[in-house]
Motif scaffolding. Structure first.
Motif, PDB file in Angstrom:
ATOM      1  N   ARG A 372       0.838  -1.208   0.000  1.00 40.18           N
ATOM      2  CA  ARG A 372       0.000   0.000   0.000  1.00 40.18           C
ATOM      3  C   ARG A 372       0.870   1.254   0.000  1.00 40.18           C
ATOM      4  NH1 ARG A 372      -3.859  -3.234   3.028  1.00 40.18           N
ATOM      5  NH2 ARG A 372      -2.721  -2.876   4.962  1.00 40.18           N
ATOM      6  N   ASN A 373       1.967   1.194   0.782  1.00 42.72           N
ATOM      7  CA  ASN A 373       2.887   2.330   0.850  1.00 42.72           C
ATOM      8  C   ASN A 373       3.508   2.583  -0.521  1.00 42.72           C
ATOM      9  OD1 ASN A 373       4.448   4.363   2.051  1.00 42.72           O
ATOM     10  ND2 ASN A 373       6.132   2.962   2.412  1.00 42.72           N
ATOM     11  N   HIS A 374       3.908   1.487  -1.188  1.00 43.67           N
ATOM     12  CA  HIS A 374       4.504   1.610  -2.515  1.00 43.67           C
ATOM     13  C   HIS A 374       3.484   2.184  -3.505  1.00 43.67           C
ATOM     14  CE1 HIS A 374       7.116   0.822  -5.909  1.00 43.67           C
ATOM     15  NE2 HIS A 374       6.151   0.136  -6.489  1.00 43.67           N
ATOM     16  N   PHE A 375       2.232   1.732  -3.404  1.00 41.90           N
ATOM     17  CA  PHE A 375       1.222   2.207  -4.343  1.00 41.90           C
ATOM     18  C   PHE A 375       0.922   3.690  -4.125  1.00 41.90           C
ATOM     19  CE2 PHE A 375      -3.070   2.774  -6.069  1.00 41.90           C
ATOM     20  CZ  PHE A 375      -2.864   2.282  -7.347  1.00 41.90           C
ATOM     21  N   SER A 376       0.920   4.116  -2.855  1.00 43.66           N
ATOM     22  CA  SER A 376       0.674   5.547  -2.588  1.00 43.66           C
ATOM     23  C   SER A 376       1.802   6.402  -3.165  1.00 43.66           C
ATOM     24  CB  SER A 376       0.535   5.799  -1.081  1.00 43.66           C
ATOM     25  OG  SER A 376       1.765   5.606  -0.415  1.00 43.66           O
ATOM     26  N   ARG A 377       3.026   5.877  -3.137  1.00 39.25           N
ATOM     27  CA  ARG A 377       4.154   6.599  -3.729  1.00 39.25           C
ATOM     28  C   ARG A 377       4.024   6.665  -5.250  1.00 39.25           C
ATOM     29  NH1 ARG A 377       9.495   4.289  -0.479  1.00 39.25           N
ATOM     30  NH2 ARG A 377       9.131   5.378   1.491  1.00 39.25           N
ATOM     31  N   ILE A 378       3.599   5.535  -5.861  1.00 38.69           N
ATOM     32  CA  ILE A 378       3.404   5.513  -7.326  1.00 38.69           C
ATOM     33  C   ILE A 378       2.330   6.528  -7.722  1.00 38.69           C
ATOM     34  CG2 ILE A 378       2.479   4.133  -9.224  1.00 38.69           C
ATOM     35  CD1 ILE A 378       3.912   1.739  -8.200  1.00 38.69           C
ATOM     36  N   THR A 379       1.252   6.585  -6.918  1.00 37.83           N
ATOM     37  CA  THR A 379       0.163   7.527  -7.209  1.00 37.83           C
ATOM     38  C   THR A 379       0.658   8.973  -7.129  1.00 37.83           C
ATOM     39  OG1 THR A 379      -1.385   5.939  -6.241  1.00 37.83           O
ATOM     40  CG2 THR A 379      -2.193   8.172  -6.574  1.00 37.83           C
ATOM     41  N   ALA A 380       1.501   9.249  -6.122  1.00 39.69           N
ATOM     42  CA  ALA A 380       2.067  10.600  -5.990  1.00 39.69           C
ATOM     43  C   ALA A 380       2.951  10.939  -7.183  1.00 39.69           C
ATOM     44  CB  ALA A 380       2.871  10.695  -4.693  1.00 39.69           C
ATOM     45  N   LEU A 381       3.726   9.947  -7.670  1.00 41.29           N
ATOM     46  CA  LEU A 381       4.573  10.176  -8.846  1.00 41.29           C
ATOM     47  C   LEU A 381       3.711  10.395 -10.080  1.00 41.29           C
ATOM     48  CD1 LEU A 381       7.499  10.247  -9.941  1.00 41.29           C
ATOM     49  CD2 LEU A 381       7.302   7.789 -10.372  1.00 41.29           C
ATOM     50  N   GLN A 382       2.603   9.661 -10.176  1.00 43.00           N
ATOM     51  CA  GLN A 382       1.680   9.828 -11.298  1.00 43.00           C
ATOM     52  C   GLN A 382       1.193  11.277 -11.383  1.00 43.00           C
ATOM     53  OE1 GLN A 382      -1.894   7.496 -10.881  1.00 43.00           O
ATOM     54  NE2 GLN A 382      -2.976   8.610 -12.473  1.00 43.00           N
ATOM     55  N   LYS A 383       0.810  11.836 -10.234  1.00 42.87           N
ATOM     56  CA  LYS A 383       0.331  13.228 -10.199  1.00 42.87           C
ATOM     57  C   LYS A 383       1.445  14.197 -10.590  1.00 42.87           C
ATOM     58  CE  LYS A 383      -3.206  12.448  -6.658  1.00 42.87           C
ATOM     59  NZ  LYS A 383      -3.595  12.676  -5.240  1.00 42.87           N
ATOM     60  N   LEU A 384       2.664  13.930 -10.085  1.00 47.95           N
ATOM     61  CA  LEU A 384       3.799  14.797 -10.388  1.00 47.95           C
ATOM     62  C   LEU A 384       4.087  14.834 -11.888  1.00 47.95           C
ATOM     63  CD1 LEU A 384       6.335  16.468  -9.429  1.00 47.95           C
ATOM     64  CD2 LEU A 384       7.552  14.269  -9.362  1.00 47.95           C
ATOM     65  N   PRO A 518      11.108  17.634   1.106  1.00 51.28           N
ATOM     66  CA  PRO A 518      11.710  16.381   1.605  1.00 51.28           C
ATOM     67  C   PRO A 518      10.704  15.317   2.017  1.00 51.28           C
ATOM     68  CG  PRO A 518      12.783  18.296   2.580  1.00 51.28           C
ATOM     69  CD  PRO A 518      11.590  18.806   1.837  1.00 51.28           C
ATOM     70  N   ASP A 519       9.458  15.718   2.344  1.00 55.15           N
ATOM     71  CA  ASP A 519       8.462  14.732   2.775  1.00 55.15           C
ATOM     72  C   ASP A 519       7.573  14.251   1.626  1.00 55.15           C
ATOM     73  OD1 ASP A 519       7.101  17.066   2.344  1.00 55.15           O
ATOM     74  OD2 ASP A 519       5.951  17.009   4.211  1.00 55.15           O
ATOM     75  N   SER A 520       7.940  14.562   0.390  1.00 51.56           N
ATOM     76  CA  SER A 520       7.135  14.168  -0.766  1.00 51.56           C
ATOM     77  C   SER A 520       7.192  12.657  -0.987  1.00 51.56           C
ATOM     78  CB  SER A 520       7.634  14.887  -2.026  1.00 51.56           C
ATOM     79  OG  SER A 520       7.151  14.262  -3.191  1.00 51.56           O
ATOM     80  N   ALA A 521       6.011  12.035  -1.114  1.00 53.18           N
ATOM     81  CA  ALA A 521       5.954  10.581  -1.360  1.00 53.18           C
ATOM     82  C   ALA A 521       6.574  10.244  -2.713  1.00 53.18           C
ATOM     83  CB  ALA A 521       4.505  10.102  -1.300  1.00 53.18           C
ATOM     84  N   ALA A 522       6.378  11.107  -3.714  1.00 52.42           N
ATOM     85  CA  ALA A 522       6.964  10.878  -5.043  1.00 52.42           C
ATOM     86  C   ALA A 522       8.484  10.915  -4.955  1.00 52.42           C
ATOM     87  CB  ALA A 522       6.465  11.938  -6.026  1.00 52.42           C
ATOM     88  N   LEU A 523       9.020  11.876  -4.183  1.00 53.28           N
ATOM     89  CA  LEU A 523      10.469  11.966  -4.023  1.00 53.28           C
ATOM     90  C   LEU A 523      11.015  10.729  -3.327  1.00 53.28           C
ATOM     91  CD1 LEU A 523      13.132  13.546  -4.221  1.00 53.28           C
ATOM     92  CD2 LEU A 523      12.563  14.646  -2.043  1.00 53.28           C
ATOM     93  N   HIS A 524      10.279  10.215  -2.324  1.00 50.74           N
ATOM     94  CA  HIS A 524      10.735   9.014  -1.610  1.00 50.74           C
ATOM     95  C   HIS A 524      10.842   7.813  -2.556  1.00 50.74           C
ATOM     96  CE1 HIS A 524       9.074  10.842   2.392  1.00 50.74           C
ATOM     97  NE2 HIS A 524      10.194  11.407   1.982  1.00 50.74           N
ATOM     98  N   LEU A 525       9.882   7.693  -3.481  1.00 50.42           N
ATOM     99  CA  LEU A 525       9.942   6.599  -4.461  1.00 50.42           C
ATOM    100  C   LEU A 525      11.147   6.786  -5.388  1.00 50.42           C
ATOM    101  CD1 LEU A 525       8.834   4.119  -5.909  1.00 50.42           C
ATOM    102  CD2 LEU A 525       7.296   5.624  -7.191  1.00 50.42           C
ATOM    103  N   ILE A 526      11.362   8.014  -5.861  1.00 46.28           N
ATOM    104  CA  ILE A 526      12.501   8.299  -6.744  1.00 46.28           C
ATOM    105  C   ILE A 526      13.817   7.989  -6.027  1.00 46.28           C
ATOM    106  CG2 ILE A 526      13.753  10.175  -7.899  1.00 46.28           C
ATOM    107  CD1 ILE A 526      10.932  11.428  -8.419  1.00 46.28           C
ATOM    108  N   GLN A 527      13.924   8.393  -4.756  1.00 46.44           N
ATOM    109  CA  GLN A 527      15.138   8.112  -3.978  1.00 46.44           C
ATOM    110  C   GLN A 527      15.347   6.613  -3.820  1.00 46.44           C
ATOM    111  OE1 GLN A 527      14.061  10.349  -0.498  1.00 46.44           O
ATOM    112  NE2 GLN A 527      15.380  12.077  -1.011  1.00 46.44           N
ATOM    113  N   HIS A 528      14.253   5.888  -3.564  1.00 47.55           N
ATOM    114  CA  HIS A 528      14.340   4.421  -3.402  1.00 47.55           C
ATOM    115  C   HIS A 528      14.872   3.766  -4.674  1.00 47.55           C
ATOM    116  CE1 HIS A 528      12.066   0.426  -2.321  1.00 47.55           C
ATOM    117  NE2 HIS A 528      13.371   0.274  -2.375  1.00 47.55           N
ATOM    118  N   ILE A 529      14.295   4.168  -5.829  1.00 46.65           N
ATOM    119  CA  ILE A 529      14.730   3.582  -7.108  1.00 46.65           C
ATOM    120  C   ILE A 529      16.188   3.956  -7.376  1.00 46.65           C
ATOM    121  CG2 ILE A 529      14.337   3.564  -9.594  1.00 46.65           C
ATOM    122  CD1 ILE A 529      11.374   4.219  -9.002  1.00 46.65           C
ATOM    123  N   ARG A 530      16.531   5.246  -7.163  1.00 41.32           N
ATOM    124  CA  ARG A 530      17.904   5.711  -7.416  1.00 41.32           C
ATOM    125  C   ARG A 530      18.908   4.984  -6.509  1.00 41.32           C
ATOM    126  NH1 ARG A 530      19.656  10.714  -5.518  1.00 41.32           N
ATOM    127  NH2 ARG A 530      18.939   9.930  -3.508  1.00 41.32           N
TER     128      ARG A 530
END
Length: 607
Positions: A372-384, A518-530
């Protein structure tokens, strides 16, 4: 049966009521699902009733173009045929267990000074195998405990035979140093015997024996020895308390299943000689809706009939099975082992089952919360990114080298559930100037996306490039050259302070710069992938660098095999000494003729 349009009513009306196996195929002739039935007519008809079907089952039924039937003599025979077909074809709508490595064991070697060693189902070693254990970590935990208590060596024989002084394990009091005779054979054999008793589950006899030895040592005023034995007893009692089954006996696998919206879990807890030796959770995918009992039935059949796991005498399960008798018979037919399957237990067995249920529940909750956490991050990236749908396939590249040596590019893949490690790839970079990261990136991207262009690989929704504008330019050029214009580019560069959370993003082009909070869910996903791309690149680079450094120039000389290399290095002591040797001295080495010595000398000095 095969028609232009499948007629379920007509098909079911002509079915037999005998037991058997049914196979469902799609319009392309690809196998969708394999099932077994006590009554084929009733079972197949249940897929085509007007109401009561779940969404997932309806999705399967909508794809059926053909059903093939195989009648069997009994439900047991149907079960065995079903498992053979599932293993052979791995249909997409069946519950499938990933083929696991064989289960791990502890080997007590047959040696003058026996060792306790990790082995994975290898029955060829001389010695006694104890197990199986549910996972490698369970074996390592047990070995770690035994090192502290018994100090029996855990090094391989090749290490043991080449020691001239004790290793670190002796220094930290986890080995008694038999390799350099720091313990008498009699004392070491005593420690080995105690370790064997521990592995055999003879805890009470072991504790009683060590207590007697402690009293005798104290009576003989060997107070240091008595204190060591006292510490052993304390540690053994602590281990017994941790296992919660002191005084119990018997072997059993305790299996609990749980199904919740979004996923399922089967937790297997292994009890051997009355001890819980470890446990493991499995998370098979659920292509169609099933009950916990059906899940357990499918799991047990694959787990034991497929030879993934060795059989205990008893299976204790969390839900009743409709086909329990057929399973027991099928297991006996294939393994010649009689087992009992129990779904109603009391006393200690009930406590084991409650523990397995708790582990299954907690394991699934943790997994679902991660998803669920991963999906919420993907959704935030989708919006970005302004996508109409969430990006379900993302790739990221990174470059790693040591001052230009052994350059490696990594490609990591993230799917809807997070990292998809089976699809990770690394590229050994050749023909690029040392330290030219741009050239390395261009080569890696070209090699990867040529396969996308040819249709061998699916194109990602997002290609994430670590390294800023320069690397992004390389990616743009490669994709343009290959005509892959639908892959969305996302560049990530460390900010001026190079601190996490202050990265600069380049969305779609080098000009469109964005700095997320720094608290952006999209940024957290990008950091994780990077970060995952960086970790994998460093790991791949180190593997290549170490392999390169282990490579001997002698391996490149035609006609020089392992034995001759060994003789040469033994004779001269090392590569530099061999390089300084004359042709005549090389010819004196065992197995080296005058002609071969000339070839070796010329090869070494050709530059």
């Amino acid at each position: 049966m095969s028609h232009s349009e499948f007629d379920p009513k007509h098909f079911v009306s002509n079915l037999t009521t005998r037991p058997g196996v049914y196979r469902m195929y799609d319009v392309k002739g690809e196998l969708l699902y394999v099932g077994k039935a006590k009554n084929l007519k009733n079972r197949v008809a249940s897929y085509f009733r007007v109401t009561g079907l779940t969404t997932k089952t309806m999705a399967l039924v909508s794809r059926i173009h053909t059903i093939e039937i195989a009648v069997t003599k009994s439900e047991t025979e149907a079960l065995l045929l079903e498992q053979t077909l599932i293993k052979q074809h791995r249909p997409p709508y069946n519950i499938l267990l990933r083929d696991d490595k064989s289960y791990p064991y502890i080997l007590l070697s047959n040696h003058h000074h026996p060792a306790l060693l990790f082995r994975r189902g290898d029955k060829t070693d001389k010695g006694t195998l104890f197990g199986p254990f549910p996972s490698g970590s369970a074996v390592k935990e047990s070995l770690n405990t035994m090192q502290k208590v018994f100090k029996v060596r855990q090094c391989e024989d090749s290490t043991y035979s080449n020691r001239s002084r004790p290793c670190l394990q002796y220094q930290i009091k986890r080995c008694s140093g038999p390799c350099v005779n720091l313990i008498s054979d009699e004392e070491y054999e005593n420690d080995v015997r105690h370790a064997r008793m521990f592995l055999q589950g003879k805890d009470q006899e072991l504790t009683a024996e060590i207590t007697t030895q402690m009293s005798a040592a104290a009576a003989d005023m060997e107070f240091e020895r008595a204190a060591e034995l006292r510490d052993q007893i304390i540690q053994l009692k602590h281990i017994q308390e941790q296992q919660h089954v002191y005084g119990q006996t018997g072997d059993a696998d305790v299996i609990a299943a749980i199904i919740q919206p979004g996923g399922l879990c089967v937790h297997v807890m292994m009890v051997r000689k009355g001890k819980v030796v470890g446990s493991k959770s499995y998370y098979p995918k659920m292509p169609i809706e099933i009950t916990e009992g059906e899940l357990l039935s499918s799991f047990i059949a694959q787990f034991y009939l497929g030879g993934i796991q060795e059989l205990p005498k008893t299976l204790i399960i969390s839900h009743k099975l409709e086909d329990a008798d057929a399973l027991v018979e099928g297991i006996f037919e294939t393994t010649q082992k009689k087992i009992e399957v129990l779904d109603s237990v009391r006393g200690q067995r009930a406590r084991w089952l409650e523990l397995a249920k708790l582990n299954a529940e907690q394991g699934l909750q943790a997994r679902l919360s991660d998803k669920r956490n991963h999906f919420s991050r993907i959704t935030a990236l989708q919006k970005l990114l302004g996508f109409s749908e969430a990006p379900m396939h993302m790739e990221c590249f990174d470059i790693s080298h040591s001052s230009g040596e052994a350059t490696v590019a990594s490609c990591v893949v993230f799917g809807p559930d997070g990292p998809d490690k089976k699809r990770y790839r690394s590229f050994n970079i050749e023909g690029v100037e040392p330290g030219d990261d741009y050239g390395a990136m261009k080569q890696a991207l070209t090699r990867r996306y040529k396969r996308v262009k040819s249709g061998e690989l699916d194109a990602p929704d997002v290609l994430l490039i670590d390294g800023g504008k320069g690397q992004l330019t390389q990616a743009e050029a490669v994709l343009k050259e290959l005509g892959l214009v639908n892959i969305f580019l996302l560049g990530v560069a460390k900010g001026d302070t190079r601190k996490p959370g202050l990265e600069t993003l380049y969305i779609g082009s080098k000009e469109d710069e964005v700095v997320l909070p720094p608290d952006s869910a999209a940024l957290h996903l990008i950091q994780h992938i990077r970060d995952e791309a960086h970790r994998f690149a460093v790991k791949s680079h180190r593997r290549r660098r170490d392999k390169k450094r282990r490579h001997s120039v002698l391996e490149d000389i035609p006609g020089i095999g392992p034995n001759r290399r060994k003789e040469l290095l033994t004779a001269f002591g090392g590569y530099q000494e061999l390089l300084s040797a004359s042709q005549e001295n090389i010819a004196k080495v065992k197995g080296i003729s005058a002609k071969k010595a000339e070839e070796i000398y010329l090869y070494l000095h050709k530059s």
